[in-house]
Scaffold this motif. Structure first.
Motif, PDB file in Angstrom:
ATOM      1  N   VAL A  65       0.849  -1.194   0.000  1.00 52.82           N
ATOM      2  CA  VAL A  65       0.000   0.000   0.000  1.00 52.82           C
ATOM      3  C   VAL A  65       0.883   1.242   0.000  1.00 52.82           C
ATOM      4  N   PRO A  66       0.992   1.942  -1.125  1.00 52.13           N
ATOM      5  CA  PRO A  66       1.811   3.152  -1.160  1.00 52.13           C
ATOM      6  C   PRO A  66       1.366   4.160  -0.110  1.00 52.13           C
ATOM      7  N   GLY A  67       2.350   4.738   0.593  1.00 49.97           N
ATOM      8  CA  GLY A  67       2.049   5.731   1.606  1.00 49.97           C
ATOM      9  C   GLY A  67       2.044   5.177   3.016  1.00 49.97           C
ATOM     10  N   LEU A  68       2.112   3.842   3.165  1.00 48.52           N
ATOM     11  CA  LEU A  68       2.168   3.248   4.500  1.00 48.52           C
ATOM     12  C   LEU A  68       3.616   3.026   4.921  1.00 48.52           C
ATOM     13  N   ASP A  69       3.851   3.179   6.222  1.00 50.56           N
ATOM     14  CA  ASP A  69       5.144   2.939   6.841  1.00 50.56           C
ATOM     15  C   ASP A  69       4.864   2.247   8.166  1.00 50.56           C
ATOM     16  N   VAL A  70       5.893   1.699   8.797  1.00 49.89           N
ATOM     17  CA  VAL A  70       5.719   0.944  10.043  1.00 49.89           C
ATOM     18  C   VAL A  70       6.770   1.377  11.052  1.00 49.89           C
ATOM     19  N   ALA A  71       6.360   1.470  12.315  1.00 46.03           N
ATOM     20  CA  ALA A  71       7.287   1.722  13.422  1.00 46.03           C
ATOM     21  C   ALA A  71       6.794   0.954  14.634  1.00 46.03           C
ATOM     22  N   VAL A  72       7.696   0.727  15.577  1.00 40.63           N
ATOM     23  CA  VAL A  72       7.357   0.077  16.842  1.00 40.63           C
ATOM     24  C   VAL A  72       7.669   1.071  17.949  1.00 40.63           C
ATOM     25  N   THR A  73       6.810   1.094  19.000  1.00 40.43           N
ATOM     26  CA  THR A  73       7.051   2.013  20.108  1.00 40.43           C
ATOM     27  C   THR A  73       6.755   1.333  21.435  1.00 40.43           C
ATOM     28  N   ALA A  74       7.471   1.776  22.460  1.00 41.02           N
ATOM     29  CA  ALA A  74       7.182   1.359  23.837  1.00 41.02           C
ATOM     30  C   ALA A  74       6.257   2.373  24.501  1.00 41.02           C
ATOM     31  N   THR A  75       5.991   3.468  23.835  1.00 39.29           N
ATOM     32  CA  THR A  75       5.113   4.525  24.352  1.00 39.29           C
ATOM     33  C   THR A  75       3.672   4.053  24.274  1.00 39.29           C
ATOM     34  N   THR A  76       2.858   4.380  25.293  1.00 43.08           N
ATOM     35  CA  THR A  76       1.480   3.904  25.294  1.00 43.08           C
ATOM     36  C   THR A  76       0.449   4.986  25.008  1.00 43.08           C
ATOM     37  N   LEU A  77       0.711   6.225  25.390  1.00 42.38           N
ATOM     38  CA  LEU A  77      -0.290   7.278  25.227  1.00 42.38           C
ATOM     39  C   LEU A  77      -0.279   7.824  23.803  1.00 42.38           C
ATOM     40  N   VAL A  78      -1.460   7.978  23.233  1.00 43.70           N
ATOM     41  CA  VAL A  78      -1.586   8.425  21.843  1.00 43.70           C
ATOM     42  C   VAL A  78      -0.941   9.791  21.644  1.00 43.70           C
ATOM     43  N   ALA A  79      -1.135  10.713  22.574  1.00 48.70           N
ATOM     44  CA  ALA A  79      -0.536  12.048  22.447  1.00 48.70           C
ATOM     45  C   ALA A  79       0.988  11.956  22.409  1.00 48.70           C
ATOM     46  N   GLU A  80       1.557  11.075  23.209  1.00 45.17           N
ATOM     47  CA  GLU A  80       3.013  10.925  23.234  1.00 45.17           C
ATOM     48  C   GLU A  80       3.529  10.236  21.972  1.00 45.17           C
ATOM     49  N   ILE A  81       2.767   9.265  21.475  1.00 48.29           N
ATOM     50  CA  ILE A  81       3.158   8.583  20.233  1.00 48.29           C
ATOM     51  C   ILE A  81       3.192   9.584  19.081  1.00 48.29           C
ATOM     52  N   SER A  82       2.168  10.434  18.998  1.00 55.27           N
ATOM     53  CA  SER A  82       2.122  11.411  17.894  1.00 55.27           C
ATOM     54  C   SER A  82       3.235  12.443  18.046  1.00 55.27           C
ATOM     55  N   ALA A  83       3.519  12.874  19.275  1.00 47.46           N
ATOM     56  CA  ALA A  83       4.596  13.841  19.496  1.00 47.46           C
ATOM     57  C   ALA A  83       5.952  13.228  19.171  1.00 47.46           C
TER      58      ALA A  83
END
Length: 199
Positions: A65-83
């Motif tokens: 799917v063009p435009g998709l990327d993947v990452a892994v995070t240990a962060t749980t809060l959505v606001a922190e993930i986006s920041a």
């Protein structure tokens, strides 16, 4: 513009794919952010399909799917993930949105909830149709009048799809890449990590 789409993706479903595609109508890139420990799902079984396997399946999806990327995070809060990602938008489903707006996730504090909302970028909301298990997508509180929430244009049938149902044996709900991987083929969790069948 970048949108992050956090989740556990266990497994990725046809609804996840449809939501990501709908979000791509608003941004140039959608990053599927795989949470190592998703908020509210800390007590899931230890033998569930592991993070590295789910990441590999998501990378296969992103390759298709063009435009998709993947990452892994240990962060749980959505606001922190986006920041953390420097995202311009965040993609959330109706259930996650209700959780974000629920003060009980902030120790019952409206002040803490509103502070978290203040850190959110634009919200790209995947609604659930009326009559589903989820409550209707609530509006942000009046104190967050500045928060931009865009409801994604989705087929209502996607609102009935869940990873839980897919894991329980409704394999047609899985994204094609998840079905091909074989990790969720039996209706029960596959190997925690390591090479996949059919990969």
């Amino acid at each position: 513009m970048l949108a992050v789409y956090p989740g556990s993706f266990d497994p990725p479903t046809v609804a996840h794919v449809a939501i990501a595609r709908a979000a791509l109508a608003h941004v140039e890139e959608v990053r599927l952010v795989l949470s190592e420990v998703a908020l509210g799902k800390e007590d899931l079984p230890a033998d569930r399909v592991g993070v590295e396997v789910r990441r590999a399946v998501l990378e296969d999806l992103a390759a298709e799917v063009p435009g998709l990327d993947v990452a892994v995070t240990a962060t749980t809060l959505v606001a922190e993930i986006s920041a953390e990602a420097g995202a311009d938008a965040v993609v959330v489903g109706a259930d996650k949105w209700a959780q974000i707006l629920d003060p009980s996730w902030y120790g019952g504090s409206l002040t803490a909830r509103d502070a978290a909302l203040a850190r959110l970028p634009k919200v790209l909301l995947a609604p659930r149709p009326p009559g589903t298990a989820s409550t209707p997508s609530p509006a942000p509180p009046p104190t967050a009048h500045w928060l931009e929430v865009v409801t994604l244009d989705l087929d209502p049938a996607h609102g009935l799809v869940s990873s839980t149902r897919a894991r329980a044996g409704e394999h047609a709900l899985m994204a094609e890449v998840a079905r091909r991987s074989g990790h969720w083929a039996t209706g029960s969790p596959g190997p925690p990590d390591g090479p996949g069948r059919g990969r």
